[in-house]
Design a protein around this motif. Structure first.
Motif, mmCIF file in Angstrom:
data_model
loop_
_atom_site.group_PDB
_atom_site.id
_atom_site.type_symbol
_atom_site.label_atom_id
_atom_site.label_comp_id
_atom_site.label_asym_id
_atom_site.label_seq_id
_atom_site.Cartn_x
_atom_site.Cartn_y
_atom_site.Cartn_z
ATOM 1 N N PHE A 219 0.813 -1.211 0.000
ATOM 2 C CA PHE A 219 0.000 0.000 0.000
ATOM 3 C C PHE A 219 0.845 1.259 0.000
ATOM 4 C CE2 PHE A 219 -3.627 -2.304 -0.149
ATOM 5 C CZ PHE A 219 -3.917 -3.073 0.954
ATOM 6 N N SER A 220 1.985 1.221 0.695
ATOM 7 C CA SER A 220 2.781 2.440 0.700
ATOM 8 C C SER A 220 3.512 2.630 -0.609
ATOM 9 C CB SER A 220 3.751 2.464 1.872
ATOM 10 O OG SER A 220 4.728 1.494 1.703
ATOM 11 N N THR A 221 3.654 1.580 -1.416
ATOM 12 C CA THR A 221 4.186 1.782 -2.760
ATOM 13 C C THR A 221 3.142 2.445 -3.635
ATOM 14 O OG1 THR A 221 5.491 -0.213 -2.561
ATOM 15 C CG2 THR A 221 5.205 0.663 -4.759
ATOM 16 N N LYS A 222 1.874 2.072 -3.429
ATOM 17 C CA LYS A 222 0.817 2.633 -4.244
ATOM 18 C C LYS A 222 0.498 4.057 -3.818
ATOM 19 C CE LYS A 222 -1.595 1.625 -7.632
ATOM 20 N NZ LYS A 222 -1.833 0.649 -8.546
ATOM 21 N N LEU A 223 0.730 4.369 -2.556
ATOM 22 C CA LEU A 223 0.233 5.620 -1.980
ATOM 23 C C LEU A 223 0.708 6.883 -2.703
ATOM 24 C CD1 LEU A 223 -1.582 6.391 0.451
ATOM 25 C CD2 LEU A 223 0.485 6.756 1.727
ATOM 26 N N PRO A 224 1.943 7.081 -3.074
ATOM 27 C CA PRO A 224 3.146 6.386 -2.657
ATOM 28 C C PRO A 224 3.816 7.115 -1.507
ATOM 29 C CG PRO A 224 3.673 7.794 -4.490
ATOM 30 C CD PRO A 224 2.254 8.130 -4.059
ATOM 31 N N SER A 225 4.563 6.360 -0.777
ATOM 32 C CA SER A 225 5.229 6.992 0.337
ATOM 33 C C SER A 225 6.717 6.791 0.168
ATOM 34 C CB SER A 225 4.726 6.348 1.630
ATOM 35 O OG SER A 225 5.625 6.562 2.662
ATOM 36 N N PHE A 226 7.486 7.768 0.647
ATOM 37 C CA PHE A 226 8.915 7.521 0.740
ATOM 38 C C PHE A 226 9.081 6.244 1.537
ATOM 39 C CE2 PHE A 226 13.283 8.876 0.889
ATOM 40 C CZ PHE A 226 13.770 8.300 2.048
ATOM 41 N N PRO A 227 9.946 5.304 1.250
ATOM 42 C CA PRO A 227 10.926 5.278 0.178
ATOM 43 C C PRO A 227 10.526 4.536 -1.097
ATOM 44 C CG PRO A 227 11.390 3.549 1.727
ATOM 45 C CD PRO A 227 10.112 4.167 2.168
ATOM 46 N N PHE A 228 9.253 4.264 -1.288
ATOM 47 C CA PHE A 228 8.869 3.477 -2.458
ATOM 48 C C PHE A 228 8.220 4.338 -3.517
ATOM 49 C CE2 PHE A 228 9.945 -0.150 -0.172
ATOM 50 C CZ PHE A 228 9.334 -0.146 1.064
ATOM 51 N N HIS A 229 8.562 5.624 -3.507
ATOM 52 C CA HIS A 229 7.807 6.558 -4.337
ATOM 53 C C HIS A 229 8.409 6.782 -5.705
ATOM 54 C CE1 HIS A 229 11.127 8.804 -2.721
ATOM 55 N NE2 HIS A 229 10.943 9.693 -3.672
ATOM 56 N N SER A 230 9.596 6.206 -5.982
ATOM 57 C CA SER A 230 10.315 6.682 -7.160
ATOM 58 C C SER A 230 9.676 6.302 -8.476
ATOM 59 C CB SER A 230 11.769 6.218 -7.148
ATOM 60 O OG SER A 230 11.813 4.824 -7.084
ATOM 61 N N TRP A 231 8.671 5.456 -8.470
ATOM 62 C CA TRP A 231 8.008 5.139 -9.728
ATOM 63 C C TRP A 231 7.098 6.274 -10.166
ATOM 64 C CZ3 TRP A 231 2.684 5.051 -9.824
ATOM 65 C CH2 TRP A 231 2.040 4.987 -8.601
ATOM 66 N N LEU A 232 6.628 7.047 -9.193
ATOM 67 C CA LEU A 232 5.567 8.011 -9.478
ATOM 68 C C LEU A 232 5.974 9.149 -10.406
ATOM 69 C CD1 LEU A 232 2.572 8.618 -8.458
ATOM 70 C CD2 LEU A 232 3.668 10.480 -7.277
ATOM 71 N N PRO A 233 7.106 9.820 -10.155
ATOM 72 C CA PRO A 233 7.430 10.938 -11.053
ATOM 73 C C PRO A 233 7.560 10.488 -12.503
ATOM 74 C CG PRO A 233 8.820 10.985 -9.116
ATOM 75 C CD PRO A 233 8.086 9.704 -9.076
ATOM 76 N N ASP A 234 8.218 9.339 -12.709
ATOM 77 C CA ASP A 234 8.358 8.859 -14.085
ATOM 78 C C ASP A 234 7.008 8.525 -14.684
ATOM 79 O OD1 ASP A 234 11.186 7.349 -12.806
ATOM 80 O OD2 ASP A 234 11.246 8.813 -14.431
ATOM 81 N N ALA A 235 6.210 7.762 -13.956
ATOM 82 C CA ALA A 235 4.921 7.331 -14.505
ATOM 83 C C ALA A 235 4.040 8.531 -14.806
ATOM 84 C CB ALA A 235 4.225 6.386 -13.530
ATOM 85 N N HIS A 236 4.000 9.497 -13.892
ATOM 86 C CA HIS A 236 3.125 10.641 -14.088
ATOM 87 C C HIS A 236 3.585 11.527 -15.231
ATOM 88 C CE1 HIS A 236 0.957 10.584 -10.019
ATOM 89 N NE2 HIS A 236 0.127 10.313 -10.982
ATOM 90 N N SER A 237 4.914 11.738 -15.322
ATOM 91 C CA SER A 237 5.333 12.676 -16.361
ATOM 92 C C SER A 237 5.256 12.034 -17.732
ATOM 93 C CB SER A 237 6.730 13.219 -16.076
ATOM 94 O OG SER A 237 7.603 12.170 -15.810
ATOM 95 N N GLN A 238 5.386 10.711 -17.827
ATOM 96 C CA GLN A 238 5.350 10.076 -19.133
ATOM 97 C C GLN A 238 3.957 9.667 -19.559
ATOM 98 O OE1 GLN A 238 7.999 10.203 -20.891
ATOM 99 N NE2 GLN A 238 9.139 11.015 -19.155
#
Lengths: 500, 487
Positions: A219-238
């Motif tokens: 859940f914290s990867t999906k949320l996302p929360s530090f430290p599992f957040h690094s997928w979000l900037p890439d996914a959102h910007s692309q």
């Protein structure tokens, strides 16, 4: 039954949209919009409905895989209904965003969009853990396709990262689900994956902690929360604009919903012990990601990092686990859904017009596109937590509730409000104020918001103002659920001999 | 022991397949006709499947000390015969324009199926070796099949010789282990291993004997570190032969391993447990890591099959710690799922390939989704199923394996499983992504061969099974559960 209908409308609507492309490439978007609007109207029936006695407004329970006690169990209570309405509303907004932007393979695009929404509604209503996991994964595949086919220059990397992060952490959650079901088998002698049965399982505190961590990581990867957040900037910007709207507005909320519905109530003792860690991670998300957001030049990446920062407030509220904090978390989820979706639509709209996301190339747009600039200002103000708009209510309540749990962390988190102001106003300053510069892009298509776009933004603005001025209408819907959860965990802790 | 007609009646599927191969041989001798031979083979295999299905409920008999025909072996007879039939249908258009004698391929296919049926029904070393060698000999021929043709698609002779030599060495090891067991116990049935800790010899003897047997089996199953032959043989062989090797070759051997381990209770020795754990972990990691670097579809599927065998081995180890049939059910379900998925994946590749030109580089699949959406959807479904994504039967199989692992408490192996699956996602998604990219060239798919409507029908059936049992697996689960009670 109504829940199955909601999901089916989206599933079949998606198929219909794909097929209708053969007739005319403009049909799919109409079909998709119709499906989502029908869903929204059906949901209004649930919003007005009265729960007779129990917190659950409507339930559906059917046998699926009897060998393991897996049933097709869907149910909606106030919280789920709120989330579903948000999903359908943002689905309509996303289709609006994609209306002119997606011109190739439109049928398949709307198919994927509707199936993602169907998966999300399944996640918000599933009460059998196997079914929940099923929908959790089903959400992913169409979203992967959306990013991989219609995304921007680095779409392969972003889509792959998004998928692998969510899938691997999902597998850890699967292990936890299985472990919980197995302990139910040991304790009661029969397999069950049903939420209500698994609430009764009690295990030793060490095991409970490990199993809880499996859920927490997913859940914290999906949320996302530090430290599992690094997928979000890439996914959102692309992702294409509509994809970003659904990702930011809806998919992230599934992580928070999972924490509220499953991670904490199933493991109250372990969650209480883990709460300081979780709240610290939340505060780090808030502060660190706000700082990183400020350093971005890509406007979509900036908004992506601000999403992580705002979801930090949600996590803070959830793990404070008292009435105000939870209400704050829910309000933040709703308000952030609208504000982040709007900001992504603006960024996507800008990209569609001038084909760049680099803020260094932008400047002084207020002169050229005043309506767009005004809308951007409005939603930036919302994002930074201006009283009168929904985000403030959410963040305020979350901080109020968190104050009872931990004063130090709340003080640190409150600085996040200052950082939010910094980056929000920074964007406005950089992109819209100052002298108009068009040296680095072709400004032939930089025209203002059309009437259709104003309609969408107007709807979201009304939503945020409503949430800011009259939040009680939303709080009423979720209060029964949250109070039930609070009293249930209080009881469970009492049974297991812990302290709240 | 005097065997009467009633004793041999349970062997009916086996006899039907044998009759099929004899009929095919006669057909070749009387009048060469590719269509006729193909039809005979497919019909015979279909008949064997149907007979085996009808026999399933009421047969449970040891036929001669060599073969046990019970519900479990009949289940796998059905799987083997059905898979062989599907492969025969898929091979038909592939070899259509081979400039060499084509009909013997079906002969080899049916003989290989005979070997496979014997293997899934064996609980005796002799029947294992007989079945294994029959299967292997036919496979040598099938792998090397297009070698005389002037436009051989890949390098079949190299693949076949490599497989022959290494396979012979592995069989040698296995026979030596069997001989060691026989020397002490005097019988060759699987159950004799339980008598092995003979006074005066200690455990060392048993461990060496078991190790020899297991290493021969591990070779066939391409478990790491016995896996080196797999990518080269898969790549060099013609696609239908690769598919046969990957599905029936593995499934039959794993059933033998399962029976052997359960009946002989080999895992009660700690060293064997350690060895199996290492084999499982090594296979899961090596298979997934090595596939990351490949661009050839067949090599990717080869390395991923190594990983899948590793997952199965996890369930096998779990069977030692857990009472009840859950581990055997997991293995059975996963094998069935694996056969369906692999048949689908190789099937898609062989539908667009022919003996003249095989499309097995990933680059050639670019944009397939826009050129031939149905085929690409099938392929995407198969790949996602191999990756273990829900809505597919592969996910239910993974779910079973996870469940066995959790019940047995094999946390380290489960961690390796999660890691391996995560790595696996990357190379499966890479192929999916390629298919989604916009197409750049307009090379025709398929050069040579014929368009086979039946192949598409078969692929549609596989896709239907994959999705249907991914969403509603209860029917298969109950069949698997009742069958697994027999081991």
């Amino acid at each position: 039954m109504i829940l199955l209908i909601l999901i089916s409308i989206l599933f079949f609507g998606g198929v219909l949209a794909w097929l209708s492309e053969g007739l005319d490439s403009r049909f799919p978007r109409v079909v998709a919009l119709a499906a989502v609007v029908i869903d929204l109207l059906v949901m209004m029936a649930l919003v007005g409905a009265d729960a007779e006695g129990s917190a659950w407004i409507v339930q559906l329970n059917a046998q699926w895989i009897p060998r393991f006690g897996i049933s097709f169990h869907l149910a909606a209570d106030g919280l789920s209904v709120l989330m579903m309405v948000l999903t359908a509303f943002l689905g309509a907004i996303a289709i609006g965003a994609a209306w002119d932007e997606i011109t190739e393979r439109t049928g398949f695009f709307y198919f994927n969009l509707l199936w993602t929404l169907a998966g999300v509604i399944g996640v918000f209503t599933a009460l059998d853990l196997f079914l929940f996991f099923f929908f959790w994964e089903v959400m992913l595949i169409p979203m992967y396709f959306i990013i991989a086919i219609w995304g921007h220059e680095n779409k392969n990397y972003a889509a792959m990262k998004f998928f692998i992060f969510t899938q691997v952490t999902g597998m850890l959650m699967l292990i936890s689900i299985l472990a919980l079901a197995y302990f139910h088998y040991i304790q009661f002698g029969w397999f069950s994956f049903d939420y209500f049965d698994l609430l009764k399982v009690s295990t030793s505190s060490a095991i409970e902690m490990w199993i809880m961590l499996g859920f927490f990581v997913a859940f914290s990867t999906k949320l996302p929360s530090f430290p599992f957040h690094s997928w979000l900037p890439d996914a959102h910007s692309q992702a294409p604009t509509a994809g970003s709207v659904i990702l930011a507005g809806v998919l992230l909320k599934t992580g928070a919903y999972g924490l509220i519905r499953f991670a904490v109530p199933l493991f109250p003792q372990a969650s209480m012990e883990f709460a300081p860690v979780a709240m610290t991670l939340a505060v780090i998300s808030i502060l660190y990601c706000a700082k990183v957001a400020f350093a971005q030049t890509d406007i979509k990446r900036l908004i992506a990092y601000t999403s992580v920062s705002h979801m930090g407030f949600v996590m803070l509220g959830i793990y404070a686990w008292n009435e105000q904090a939870l209400q704050g978390a829910v309000m933040t989820m709703l308000a952030h859904g609208l504000s982040a979706a709007a900001l992504f639509m603006l960024a996507g709209g800008l990209q569609h017009r001038i084909h760049t996301r680099d803020m260094d190339h932008m400047g002084g747009f207020w002169a050229k596109v005043p309506r767009l600039s005004f809308v951007a200002l409005f939603f930036s103000i919302a994002a930074l937590g201006m009283p009168g708009l929904g985000n403030f209510v959410g963040e305020f309540l979350a901080l109020l509730g968190a104050f009872k749990a931990s004063i130090g962390l709340t003080v640190a988190a409150a600085f996040g409000l200052i950082f939010a102001s910094v980056y929000s106003l920074w964007v406005i300053q950089k992109v819209f104020h100052g002298a108009y510069r068009n040296t680095d892009f072709d400004d032939a298509h930089l025209h203002d918001l059309s009437r259709r776009e104003m309609f969408y933004f107007g709807a979201m603005m009304i939503g945020l103002i409503w949430m800011g001025m009259y939040p009680q209408s939303f709080l009423d819907l979720s209060s029964t659920t949250l109070n039930n959860l609070l009293s249930e965990t209080g009881q469970l802790l009492f049974v297991q001999g812990g302290e709240l | 022991m005097i065997t009467s007609f009633d004793d041999l009646l349970p062997l009916l599927p086996l006899l039907i397949v044998t009759a099929t191969s004899v009929a095919a041989m006669l057909m070749i001798g009387i009048r060469r006709s590719y269509i006729a031979t193909g039809t005979i083979t497919i019909t015979g295999l279909l008949a064997a499947t149907l007979v085996a299905v009808s026999m399933m409920d009421w047969t449970n008999q040891q036929v001669t000390p060599l073969l046990i025909i019970d519900q479990y072996s009949l289940l796998f007879t059905v799987v083997v015969c059905a898979a062989a039939m599907i492969l025969a249908v898929l091979s038909f258009p592939y070899f259509f324009e081979l400039d060499d004698q084509k009909e013997e391929y079906f002969l080899l296919l049916s003989v290989a199926t005979i070997g496979a049926i014997v293997m899934v029904s064996s609980n005796h070393f002799v029947s294992t070796v007989l079945g294994l060698e029959t299967l292997s000999m036919s496979l040598y021929g099938m792998i090397a099949y297009p070698l005389h043709s002037a436009k051989a698609a890949k390098f079949p002779l190299e693949a076949s010789v490599k497989y022959l030599i290494l396979s012979a060495a592995a069989s040698g090891f296995m026979l030596f282990g069997m001989a060691l067991i026989y020397a002490q116990t005097g019988t060759l049935s699987f159950a004799s291993v339980t008598e092995l800790p003979v006074a005066g010899l200690g455990d060392g003897y048993t461990i060496v004997a078991l190790l020899m047997v297991v290493s021969g089996m591990a070779f066939k199953l391409s478990l790491a570190p016995f896996h080196m032959w797999t990518p080269d043989v898969y790549e060099g062989a013609p696609l239908p032969a690769t598919a046969y090797l990957a599905t029936i070759g593995k499934a039959a051997m794993f059933v033998v391993l399962l029976r052997f381990v359960r009946i002989s209770d080999a895992l009660s020795l700690d060293s064997m447990l350690t060895i199996f754990t290492l084999l499982a972990a090594a296979s899961m990691l090596a298979g997934n890591l090595l596939a990351l670097l490949q661009d050839n579809l067949k090599r990717i599927l080869a390395y991923s099959s190594i990983a899948h065998m590793g997952y199965l081995l996890l369930a096998l180890i779990a069977g030692h710690y857990v009472t009840g049939t859950i581990a055997v059910e997991s293995i059975t379900f996963y094998l069935i799922a694996y056969v369906i998925m692999s048949l689908g994946a190789f099937g898609v590749a062989s539908v667009i390939s022919s003996s003249e030109k095989e499309f097995d580089s990933i680059k050639e699949y670019r944009g397939l989704f826009w050129r031939n959406p149905l085929l690409a959807t099938t392929f995407i479904a198969m790949l996602l199923s191999l990756a273990g994504i829900p809505l597919t039967i592969g996910f239910i199989g993974k779910f079973y394996i996870f469940l066995s692992g959790v019940e047995a408490g094999l946390w380290m192996l489960l961690a390796v499983l999660v890691l391996g699956s995560g790595i696996g996602l990357y190379y499966y998604l890479r192929i999916v992504y390629r298919m989604l990219m916009p197409e750049k060239h307009t090379l025709p798919y398929r050069i040579g061969g014929v368009e086979g409507v039946s192949s598409y029908a078969v692929l549609a059936i596989l896709l239907f099974l994959l999705l249907m049992f991914g969403v509603y697996p209860a029917p298969i689960m109950s069949i698997v559960a009742t069958a697994s009670a027999f081991i």
